[in-house]
Design a protein around this motif. Structure first.
Motif, PDB file in Angstrom:
ATOM      1  N   GLY A 145       0.823  -1.202   0.000  1.00 39.95           N
ATOM      2  CA  GLY A 145       0.000   0.000   0.000  1.00 39.95           C
ATOM      3  C   GLY A 145       0.854   1.246   0.000  1.00 39.95           C
ATOM      4  O   GLY A 145       2.079   1.190   0.160  1.00 39.95           O
ATOM      5  N   THR A 146       0.192   2.369  -0.170  1.00 45.95           N
ATOM      6  CA  THR A 146       0.887   3.652  -0.195  1.00 45.95           C
ATOM      7  C   THR A 146       0.093   4.684   0.589  1.00 45.95           C
ATOM      8  O   THR A 146      -1.134   4.770   0.459  1.00 45.95           O
ATOM      9  CB  THR A 146       1.078   4.159  -1.640  1.00 45.95           C
ATOM     10  N   LEU A 147       0.807   5.432   1.418  1.00 45.96           N
ATOM     11  CA  LEU A 147       0.252   6.599   2.093  1.00 45.96           C
ATOM     12  C   LEU A 147       0.807   7.822   1.366  1.00 45.96           C
ATOM     13  O   LEU A 147       2.024   8.006   1.287  1.00 45.96           O
ATOM     14  CB  LEU A 147       0.657   6.631   3.565  1.00 45.96           C
ATOM     15  N   PHE A 148      -0.074   8.629   0.818  1.00 46.19           N
ATOM     16  CA  PHE A 148       0.337   9.779   0.018  1.00 46.19           C
ATOM     17  C   PHE A 148       0.347  11.048   0.874  1.00 46.19           C
ATOM     18  O   PHE A 148      -0.670  11.414   1.476  1.00 46.19           O
ATOM     19  CB  PHE A 148      -0.618   9.976  -1.161  1.00 46.19           C
ATOM     20  N   TYR A 149       1.501  11.710   0.902  1.00 48.14           N
ATOM     21  CA  TYR A 149       1.648  12.996   1.569  1.00 48.14           C
ATOM     22  C   TYR A 149       1.875  14.080   0.512  1.00 48.14           C
ATOM     23  O   TYR A 149       1.984  13.781  -0.680  1.00 48.14           O
ATOM     24  CB  TYR A 149       2.797  12.942   2.575  1.00 48.14           C
ATOM     25  N   LYS A 150       1.948  15.312   0.932  1.00 47.15           N
ATOM     26  CA  LYS A 150       2.020  16.416  -0.022  1.00 47.15           C
ATOM     27  C   LYS A 150       3.270  16.354  -0.887  1.00 47.15           C
ATOM     28  O   LYS A 150       3.208  16.592  -2.100  1.00 47.15           O
ATOM     29  CB  LYS A 150       1.960  17.756   0.721  1.00 47.15           C
ATOM     30  N   THR A 151       4.415  16.030  -0.290  1.00 42.49           N
ATOM     31  CA  THR A 151       5.676  16.070  -1.040  1.00 42.49           C
ATOM     32  C   THR A 151       6.408  14.732  -1.086  1.00 42.49           C
ATOM     33  O   THR A 151       7.504  14.647  -1.629  1.00 42.49           O
ATOM     34  CB  THR A 151       6.624  17.126  -0.437  1.00 42.49           C
ATOM     35  N   PHE A 152       5.825  13.682  -0.504  1.00 42.21           N
ATOM     36  CA  PHE A 152       6.468  12.366  -0.517  1.00 42.21           C
ATOM     37  C   PHE A 152       5.417  11.299  -0.253  1.00 42.21           C
ATOM     38  O   PHE A 152       4.285  11.599   0.144  1.00 42.21           O
ATOM     39  CB  PHE A 152       7.592  12.286   0.531  1.00 42.21           C
ATOM     40  N   ASN A 153       5.812  10.042  -0.478  1.00 41.61           N
ATOM     41  CA  ASN A 153       4.933   8.900  -0.222  1.00 41.61           C
ATOM     42  C   ASN A 153       5.603   7.936   0.753  1.00 41.61           C
ATOM     43  O   ASN A 153       6.832   7.858   0.824  1.00 41.61           O
ATOM     44  CB  ASN A 153       4.616   8.144  -1.510  1.00 41.61           C
ATOM     45  N   VAL A 154       4.783   7.194   1.472  1.00 40.29           N
ATOM     46  CA  VAL A 154       5.265   6.117   2.336  1.00 40.29           C
ATOM     47  C   VAL A 154       4.685   4.813   1.807  1.00 40.29           C
ATOM     48  O   VAL A 154       3.464   4.643   1.746  1.00 40.29           O
ATOM     49  CB  VAL A 154       4.840   6.332   3.801  1.00 40.29           C
ATOM     50  N   ASP A 155       5.562   3.901   1.391  1.00 47.24           N
ATOM     51  CA  ASP A 155       5.135   2.605   0.871  1.00 47.24           C
ATOM     52  C   ASP A 155       5.224   1.558   1.971  1.00 47.24           C
ATOM     53  O   ASP A 155       6.212   1.511   2.720  1.00 47.24           O
ATOM     54  CB  ASP A 155       6.010   2.189  -0.311  1.00 47.24           C
ATOM     55  N   ILE A 156       4.197   0.722   2.074  1.00 45.70           N
ATOM     56  CA  ILE A 156       4.208  -0.354   3.060  1.00 45.70           C
ATOM     57  C   ILE A 156       4.102  -1.696   2.347  1.00 45.70           C
ATOM     58  O   ILE A 156       3.430  -1.822   1.321  1.00 45.70           O
ATOM     59  CB  ILE A 156       3.078  -0.203   4.101  1.00 45.70           C
ATOM     60  N   LEU A 157       4.793  -2.693   2.882  1.00 44.21           N
ATOM     61  CA  LEU A 157       4.773  -4.048   2.344  1.00 44.21           C
ATOM     62  C   LEU A 157       4.587  -4.995   3.518  1.00 44.21           C
ATOM     63  O   LEU A 157       5.383  -4.987   4.461  1.00 44.21           O
ATOM     64  CB  LEU A 157       6.082  -4.347   1.616  1.00 44.21           C
ATOM     65  N   ILE A 158       3.522  -5.804   3.480  1.00 44.59           N
ATOM     66  CA  ILE A 158       3.177  -6.657   4.614  1.00 44.59           C
ATOM     67  C   ILE A 158       2.815  -8.056   4.133  1.00 44.59           C
ATOM     68  O   ILE A 158       2.285  -8.243   3.037  1.00 44.59           O
ATOM     69  CB  ILE A 158       1.995  -6.074   5.423  1.00 44.59           C
ATOM     70  N   GLY A 159       3.095  -9.049   4.955  1.00 48.97           N
ATOM     71  CA  GLY A 159       2.730 -10.417   4.616  1.00 48.97           C
ATOM     72  C   GLY A 159       3.051 -11.355   5.760  1.00 48.97           C
ATOM     73  O   GLY A 159       3.999 -11.121   6.512  1.00 48.97           O
ATOM     74  N   ASN A 160       2.250 -12.426   5.904  1.00 47.96           N
ATOM     75  CA  ASN A 160       2.532 -13.406   6.955  1.00 47.96           C
ATOM     76  C   ASN A 160       2.831 -14.796   6.401  1.00 47.96           C
ATOM     77  O   ASN A 160       2.798 -15.781   7.120  1.00 47.96           O
ATOM     78  CB  ASN A 160       1.387 -13.470   7.977  1.00 47.96           C
ATOM     79  N   MET A 161       3.138 -14.848   5.085  1.00 43.70           N
ATOM     80  CA  MET A 161       3.588 -16.104   4.486  1.00 43.70           C
ATOM     81  C   MET A 161       4.881 -15.912   3.704  1.00 43.70           C
ATOM     82  O   MET A 161       5.314 -16.797   2.977  1.00 43.70           O
ATOM     83  CB  MET A 161       2.512 -16.666   3.548  1.00 43.70           C
ATOM     84  N   THR A 162       5.493 -14.744   3.840  1.00 40.50           N
ATOM     85  CA  THR A 162       6.701 -14.414   3.086  1.00 40.50           C
ATOM     86  C   THR A 162       7.689 -13.718   4.006  1.00 40.50           C
ATOM     87  O   THR A 162       7.360 -12.701   4.612  1.00 40.50           O
ATOM     88  CB  THR A 162       6.369 -13.470   1.910  1.00 40.50           C
ATOM     89  N   SER A 163       8.885 -14.249   4.119  1.00 34.71           N
ATOM     90  CA  SER A 163       9.881 -13.627   4.989  1.00 34.71           C
ATOM     91  C   SER A 163      10.794 -12.710   4.183  1.00 34.71           C
ATOM     92  O   SER A 163      10.907 -12.829   2.964  1.00 34.71           O
ATOM     93  CB  SER A 163      10.713 -14.692   5.702  1.00 34.71           C
ATOM     94  N   SER A 164      11.437 -11.788   4.881  1.00 31.71           N
ATOM     95  CA  SER A 164      12.362 -10.866   4.232  1.00 31.71           C
ATOM     96  C   SER A 164      13.375 -10.372   5.248  1.00 31.71           C
ATOM     97  O   SER A 164      13.049 -10.178   6.420  1.00 31.71           O
ATOM     98  CB  SER A 164      11.596  -9.675   3.641  1.00 31.71           C
ATOM     99  N   GLN A 165      14.591 -10.177   4.786  1.00 31.20           N
ATOM    100  CA  GLN A 165      15.638  -9.580   5.607  1.00 31.20           C
ATOM    101  C   GLN A 165      15.846  -8.111   5.251  1.00 31.20           C
ATOM    102  O   GLN A 165      16.725  -7.452   5.812  1.00 31.20           O
ATOM    103  CB  GLN A 165      16.955 -10.342   5.407  1.00 31.20           C
TER     104      GLN A 165
END
Length: 340
Positions: free
Chosen positions: A231-251
């Motif tokens: 997902g993405t949270l949109f701000y006036k001059t930048f964005n915050v991207d989120i990545l979530i999951g409970n069946m996929t691991s990441s370092q």
């Protein structure tokens, strides 16, 4: 202290617990390390689970199988709610109606309408305190991160990642009933289990976004919730991207980046390692306090609010919960899946 809520300045805040899962066990362990708090009772739908919980935590407490009976117990000052998300709203209303302070696991509720009704009830009961147990925002390292963000200069964006392989698709084959963590009937799914942490972090660090988007992958089941999403949270001059999951691991670390540098976070909620990378190529590893149980700071904060009668702080946190609830609901509904 307000008469009838806490009897004396040196009194303990005595908790009753709703729920007997692993999170309630961790909560009790955290309570033992916090001053002026204790647990005196637990509610379970079955006596066997309640009795097993008492044995596990090695505490001599009362087991109730009738929630109303527990809420009538005069020994209890506050209730910690750790039931399925779908049960939170009605249990919060019952607790407040019975004049109990409430500390409820995240997400506090799952719709904006539910939150508004709780807010109205709290306005009628100014002697009661309510807080969502969003443990990440009470960690000392969370405040450290917030204090470092201005050093980055004007922000360009952030990537917040929470991927864990706690579940496997193969474990779900031939199941007639999904585990609650993946059930829409239980108001669960990865957005409400993990994404809520990232949204609360973003709200505290960056403020309220202008708009939000969410693209989930759903379990192939009539009751299936999301197990992965971005997902993405949109701000006036930048964005915050989120990545979530409970069946996929990441370092992969999470990062907050600006014109003058980047903050590298080993995990956006645990925040055990923080590194500041400046534009001049200097690198600073930030010393983070070690905490044996990450639920301790939220219990301490809740207790402090009550003992100091800090109504303003409760209101500040209520606004954050309200905003988070609105964002989660918008993301979920715009993505095309709802809770029964």
């Amino acid at each position: 202290m307000k008469e009838g809520i806490l009897m004396a300045d040196n009194a303990e805040l005595r908790f009753g617990i709703i729920g007997t899962g692993w999170i309630s066990q961790k909560f009790v362990r955290a309570l033992r390390a916090v001053d002026n708090v204790s647990v005196v009772a637990v509610y379970s739908r079955t006596l066997s689970k309640g009795t097993s919980f008492v044995k596990t935590i090695s505490e001599h407490i009362i087991v109730y199988t009738d929630l109303d009976q527990m809420l009538l117990d005069k020994q209890i000052d506050a209730i910690y709610i750790a039931s399925p998300n779908s049960a939170h709203y009605t249990q919060i209303i019952s607790c407040l109606t019975h004049e109990k302070h409430v500390l409820v696991e995240k997400p506090a509720v799952v719709t904006s309408n539910q939150f508004l009704k709780i807010e109205k009830l709290l306005q009628k009961k100014p002697n009661l305190y309510f807080m969502e147990a969003m443990k990440n925002i009470f960690l000392p390292s969370f405040e450290q991160t917030a204090a470092l963000i201005p050093q980055l200069g004007p922000l360009d964006g952030a990537n917040l990642i929470y991927l864990t392989s706690d579940l496997k698709k193969s474990d779900l084959q031939n199941l007639q009933r999904l585990p609650s963590v993946l059930s829409r009937k239980a108001a669960r799914g990865v957005l409400y289990d993990l994404g809520v942490y990232l949204i609360s972090s973003a709200l505290n660090w960056f403020g309220t976004p202008i708009k939000v988007e969410y693209y989930p992958k759903l379990i192939d089941n009539p009751d299936g919730a999301d197990y992965y999403g971005h997902g993405t949270l949109f701000y006036k001059t930048f964005n915050v991207d989120i990545l979530i999951g409970n069946m996929t691991s990441s370092q992969a670390p999470s990062e907050i980046y600006g014109s003058q540098g980047t903050l590298v976070l080993n995990h956006p909620t645990h925040l055990e390692n923080i590194t500041l990378l400046k534009k001049d190529n200097t690198t600073t590893d930030i010393k983070v306090p070690a905490i044996s149980n990450t639920m301790m700071p939220e219990i301490e904060h809740f207790t402090k609010i009550i003992f100091s009668e800090n109504y303003e702080e409760m209101q500040r946190l209520l606004i954050l919960t309200k905003t988070s609830t609105n964002i989660l609901q918008t993301m979920r509904e715009n993505a095309g899946f709802d809770f029964p």
